[in-house]
Structure formats: structure tokens, C-alpha cells
Design a protein around this motif. Sequence first.
Motif, PDB file in Angstrom:
ATOM      1  N   ILE A  87       0.711  -1.020  -0.097  1.00 29.92           N
ATOM      2  CA  ILE A  87      -0.016  -0.119   0.074  1.00 29.92           C
ATOM      3  C   ILE A  87       0.876   1.181  -0.073  1.00 29.92           C
ATOM      4  O   ILE A  87       0.576   2.211  -0.775  1.00 29.92           O
ATOM      5  CB  ILE A  87      -0.892  -0.171   1.042  1.00 29.92           C
ATOM      6  CG1 ILE A  87      -1.993  -1.318   1.175  1.00 29.92           C
ATOM      7  CG2 ILE A  87      -1.667   1.215   1.321  1.00 29.92           C
ATOM      8  CD1 ILE A  87      -2.754  -1.358   2.390  1.00 29.92           C
ATOM      9  N   PHE A  88       1.783   1.299   0.746  1.00 30.23           N
ATOM     10  CA  PHE A  88       2.766   2.416   0.724  1.00 30.23           C
ATOM     11  C   PHE A  88       3.522   2.635  -0.521  1.00 30.23           C
ATOM     12  O   PHE A  88       3.855   3.589  -0.799  1.00 30.23           O
ATOM     13  CB  PHE A  88       3.687   2.165   2.117  1.00 30.23           C
ATOM     14  CG  PHE A  88       2.929   2.966   3.428  1.00 30.23           C
ATOM     15  CD1 PHE A  88       2.775   4.060   3.742  1.00 30.23           C
ATOM     16  CD2 PHE A  88       2.446   1.781   4.381  1.00 30.23           C
ATOM     17  CE1 PHE A  88       2.191   4.465   4.985  1.00 30.23           C
ATOM     18  CE2 PHE A  88       1.927   2.173   5.601  1.00 30.23           C
ATOM     19  CZ  PHE A  88       1.856   3.565   5.823  1.00 30.23           C
ATOM     20  N   GLY A  89       3.837   1.420  -0.914  1.00 28.82           N
ATOM     21  CA  GLY A  89       4.710   1.373  -2.155  1.00 28.82           C
ATOM     22  C   GLY A  89       3.842   1.850  -3.308  1.00 28.82           C
ATOM     23  O   GLY A  89       4.363   2.719  -4.153  1.00 28.82           O
ATOM     24  N   ALA A  90       2.544   1.503  -3.423  1.00 32.59           N
ATOM     25  CA  ALA A  90       1.694   2.059  -4.495  1.00 32.59           C
ATOM     26  C   ALA A  90       1.751   3.706  -4.176  1.00 32.59           C
ATOM     27  O   ALA A  90       1.412   4.461  -5.207  1.00 32.59           O
ATOM     28  CB  ALA A  90       0.197   1.469  -4.194  1.00 32.59           C
ATOM     29  N   LEU A  91       1.369   4.174  -3.149  1.00 28.18           N
ATOM     30  CA  LEU A  91       1.319   5.476  -2.695  1.00 28.18           C
ATOM     31  C   LEU A  91       2.621   6.314  -3.253  1.00 28.18           C
ATOM     32  O   LEU A  91       2.569   7.435  -3.677  1.00 28.18           O
ATOM     33  CB  LEU A  91       0.972   5.972  -1.310  1.00 28.18           C
ATOM     34  CG  LEU A  91      -0.400   5.480  -0.979  1.00 28.18           C
ATOM     35  CD1 LEU A  91      -0.718   5.710   0.561  1.00 28.18           C
ATOM     36  CD2 LEU A  91      -1.461   6.188  -1.557  1.00 28.18           C
ATOM     37  N   THR A  92       3.867   5.654  -2.731  1.00 29.77           N
ATOM     38  CA  THR A  92       5.127   6.222  -3.254  1.00 29.77           C
ATOM     39  C   THR A  92       5.074   6.128  -4.953  1.00 29.77           C
ATOM     40  O   THR A  92       5.508   7.300  -5.281  1.00 29.77           O
ATOM     41  CB  THR A  92       6.307   5.215  -2.812  1.00 29.77           C
ATOM     42  OG1 THR A  92       6.104   5.066  -1.517  1.00 29.77           O
ATOM     43  CG2 THR A  92       7.684   5.835  -3.108  1.00 29.77           C
TER      44      THR A  92
END
Lengths: 227, 51
Positions: A87-92
Motif C-alpha cells: 500500500i505504501f509502495g503504491a502511494l510512493t
Amino acid sequence: MRIHLTLPVLAAACTGLFGLAIGLALFYAPEDADQGLSQRIFYFHVPLALTAYACFGWGAWKALKYLRTRDERADLESYVAIHQGVIFGALTLLTGSIWARVSWGVWWSWGEDELVLFLVLFLFYCAYFMLRFSVDAGPARANMSAVYALFGVVLIPVSFLAIRLSKQFIHPVVFKLDGPQMTGSQFFTFCVCLAAMLTLFATLYAIELAGKRLDRSLRELKELLTA
Amino acid sequence: MTQSEKYTAAAYLVVFLGVLVYVVIIGSKLQRLQREVEQLVALVKEKRTDG
């Protein structure tokens, strides 16, 4: 009981830190002379990327713990951490793409080692879910997931150091060996934003883990009652 | 509003929406768990009256 006590504290800390982080990033940190307003994306984009690395690292640590102890709880914790990391990777990737559009005029650049390696890392962990859900629940699935999570963690330093290995140097290098390339107020803002993002991860991790454990307990209870 | 302002606002909005969507998903899962608990309570009550 532990989760009941820590979750409200984490949620309150997360809310407070996020309010402070947004305030500092938008109103306190000075505007970058080179990039202008769009540089303020950095205050959330980089902490998101670092938090994604932390999630994957935590997931790998729990995977290692599972392989050593065969404790099912460690397998679940590893899975939840990797889920958060994705999830944090997608937002990055999304925030980075928006920043690239303003600064470079393109949404994506295949010539940038750091971007491509981060995408590879992200896709690698997306494939983790395909592997995990293609096998029935049990020790075999937990073993495979744990080994896969440990392999993935090798990509983290490669992705992190890619900018140093890159020959193009289009992507800005903020953290160098002689210290961060920003003013004191910018660095303070960045640290608060990073703390807010890590607290968000801790909060969401605790919530998701509590939900998964509750789900598992309910299934067991249902099986006992219907047996 | 300049292009730079629009894109910066979009980036912040993406983070906010990402967290919001996650909270909505977790909320729906909690509702499902609540329904399952209610079913289990009903099952226990049924078993007690039968027994």
C-alpha cells in the motif's frame, strides 16, 4: 489487552503527528528555490518510500522469525507487514509520478534506475500475494511465503542505493554521505513527516493484525460450534 | 491556481484518498466480522434451546 491499550495511543499519536506534518510541510518549510511549490511533495513522497522499505523489512524479520520458531502468528505478522508495504509502495509510485510530471514533464522515466528498481520491488511484493493465495493455508504456504519475503528484502538495499549507482542523476539526491542536502527547517519537517508515516504504518498494522486475528478466532469458534 | 499548485494538491490528495480507501475496506471487514459474531451468538442460543 495489549492491542486495546496501544491502538488508541498509536491512533492519537498518528493523528497529532499527521496534523503537525501537514502544517509544517505546507506552511513552515521554506519554498525550494529550484523546484518551487512541487518540492513539498518530497515531504510525503520520501517518507512513504522509506516506510514501504520499513514494512518490507519488518515483514522479512517476521518471516525469519517464522522460519526459526514455526509460530503461525509470525507468519500472519509477516503477511500484514508486506500488505502494508505494498500500500505504501503504491502511494510512493503515485506521488512520485505526480512529482515527475511537474519536474520532468513526464509521468514516468524508464531511464531512471531508482524508479525502475522501486517498481521491480513493488511488483515483486505484489507477486507475493499471488504465491500466497495460490497455495492452501498451512505450513507449506507459510514456509513458501516466508522464504519469498526474505528474498525480497535483498532488493531493498539495491533499490535504496540505486540512485548512487545511477549514471543519469536526474532523480535528486537529498541524502549524501556528508549529510542531508537541505536547510534545518526542511530537515525538521522531513523528520516529522517520516515519524507521522511510520506511526501511520504502526497504527494500520495493529488494526489489520487485530482484524485478522479476530477473523481467525471466529473461524475456529465456528468450526467448534458446528462440529 | 498554477500547474505546480494543482499537482502538489493532487499528490497530497492521493495520500489522503489512499488512507481513506484503506479505512473504508477495514471498516467493511469489521462489519462482516460483526455479522459473523451475531451469527455465532444466534447459533449458541439455538444450541442451548435445543439442548
